[in-house]
Enzyme design. Structure first.
Site, PDB file in Angstrom:
ATOM      1  N   THR A 342      88.528  60.738  40.247  1.00 26.90           N
ATOM      2  CA  THR A 342      89.812  61.263  40.706  1.00 26.90           C
ATOM      3  C   THR A 342      90.927  60.427  40.102  1.00 26.90           C
ATOM      4  OG1 THR A 342      91.164  61.781  42.650  1.00 26.90           O
ATOM      5  CG2 THR A 342      89.716  59.882  42.828  1.00 26.90           C
ATOM      6  N   HIS A 395      77.525  52.085  51.144  1.00 21.21           N
ATOM      7  CA  HIS A 395      76.825  50.793  51.226  1.00 21.21           C
ATOM      8  C   HIS A 395      75.409  50.953  51.783  1.00 21.21           C
ATOM      9  CE1 HIS A 395      76.539  46.629  50.824  1.00 21.21           C
ATOM     10  NE2 HIS A 395      77.392  46.184  51.731  1.00 21.21           N
TER      11      HIS A 395
END
Length: 424
Positions: A342, A395
């Site tokens: 992006t 994560h």
């Protein structure tokens, strides 16, 4: 009769919103004529008549949420609407008048009993049931405007605003006055002028998915900065010949796409996704490119980016961006990306933390290029075109060390553009 039903639109789309009807009740339609536009969270589609006839009834109005397979209208096939009941034949003798007895006192007809399912619950449309679940409303408490008591989405929406039925005198009992409930906010609630707008289907879905991404993923963001001197030098020297040869401009996105592919090959876990307790490692590189369109952000996908040249990547991105802005993207253009890029820098963003495009586990944020003083060595400073880059990652399956090294790899590839021909 022929029912107009919401067609299947892809495995990831289960419902849509009636955007607008192009015909009205009583209009004659031919097979293949477009009847209405349906807005989904990804694309807008047109629904056509499967048979010729007359649009007899519109069951779902503009703005209503509808589900796959739900009937939204009825077509009277063939000649059209049914003719009026035939009048008595002229040849039939008129009935002999009888002496009329005093008319009994009129009695109002009993209202039709609400339609009830076998489980004892009011019948309701799928959209009404879904909305009732979301708002914590019991369908038995919803007043229906339907003659047979079937509950529709509009009935559920109006439930909170309906006044409670007055209790009979016998049922009334003195009680302590309760505190008045706070009214729902409305335009009249605010002291200054406001305008209330309904979210578009796409905007509502974007909001829902972004919240889901933050709630389901253990999302972290790591940052670095890139010296864009080498890339800007290549573009300056090559852009005219590139444009002349390929009929497309040489932008930054092809460099970043190549760098991302090279880094993903080195850190394959960032090109994966989580499915329950399994990790799906993807051996292909379909890179999503976020594009700002009128109705919100969409992420069309550049397929097999590892096999494309710089010119092919630039052309693919330009084509997809054009489709996004003219609302002509197909579902196939939006499905199956493995990683997303992006570019907030096109709007002047200096730094941001992009949100994951689930089920992907990584997204790269590009930002504005700024001329900043950079220490070349212990004695020299130079003004260099610098860009902050950000990697948001899940994560749960990506360790912090790998995320940092992934971003460093992108930085190194971009600062040495020739390496992109090898690694990308």
């Amino acid at each position: 009769m022929s029912e107009i039903k919401v067609p299947a639109m892809g495995e990831s789309i289960t419902e849509g919103t009636v955007s607008r009807w192009l015909v009205k009740e009583g209009d004659a339609v031919n097979q293949g004529d477009v009847l209405l536009e349906l807005e989904t969270d990804k694309v807008n589609i047109e629904i056509s008549a499967e048979e010729s006839g007359v649009l007899e009834k519109i069951l779902r109005q503009e703005g209503d949420t509808v589900e796959i397979g739900e009937a939204i209208g009825i077509i009277a096939v063939g000649a059209g609407a049914a003719s009026a009941p035939a009048s008595p034949a002229a040849s039939d003798p008129a009935p002999e008048p009888k002496k009329q007895a005093p008319a009994p006192q009129a009695v109002a007809p009993a209202p039709a009993a609400p339609e009830v399912s076998e489980a004892g619950v009011k019948a309701a449309s799928p959209a009404a049931r879904k909305l009732a679940r979301e708002r914590g409303i019991e369908l038995d408490q919803v007043q229906s405007k339907d003659p047979i008591g079937r509950v529709y989405q509009e009935d559920v929406k109006n439930h909170g605003s309906q006044p409670a039925a007055p209790a009979t005198p016998a049922a009334q009992a003195p009680s302590k006055p309760s505190a008045p409930s706070a009214p729902a906010p409305s335009a009249a609630t605010y002291a200054k002028p406001v305008e209330r707008q309904r979210m578009t289907r796409r905007r509502a879905t974007i909001a829902k998915r972004l919240v889901e991404a933050q709630q389901t993923a253990a999302m972290l963001t790591t940052f670095n900065e890139v010296d864009m001197t080498a890339i800007m030098d290549v573009r300056k020297r090559r852009k005219d010949k590139f444009k002349e040869k390929h009929d497309i401009g040489l932008g930054f996105m092809s460099f970043f796409t190549k760098a991302v592919v090279g880094a993903l090959k080195k850190f394959p876990m960032i090109n994966a996704e989580i499915d329950g307790e399994d990790i799906i490692l993807k051996k292909y590189y379909d890179i999503g490119i976020a594009v700002s369109a009128k109705e919100g952000l969409v992420v069309p996908v550049v397929r097999d980016a590892d096999r494309l040249s710089f010119a092919e990547i630039e052309r693919s991105i330009a084509d997809l961006a054009s489709k996004a802005r003219t609302n002509t993207l197909a579902l196939s253009d939006l499905q199956g990306g493995t990683f997303t890029i992006t570019n907030g820098g096109t709007f002047g963003s200096l730094l941001s933390t992009p949100i994951l495009n689930t089920p992907q586990v990584g997204i790269l944020g590009m930002h504005n290029i700024q001329l900043r003083p950079v220490a070349i060595d212990a004695e020299r400073m130079e003004n260099r075109p610098m860009m902050y880059i950000a990697l948001s990652y899940d994560h749960r399956i990506i360790d912090g060390a790998d995320a940092v090294r992934f971003l460093v790899t992108i930085k190194e590839l971009l600062e040495d553009p020739e390496s992109l021909l090898i690694e990308g």
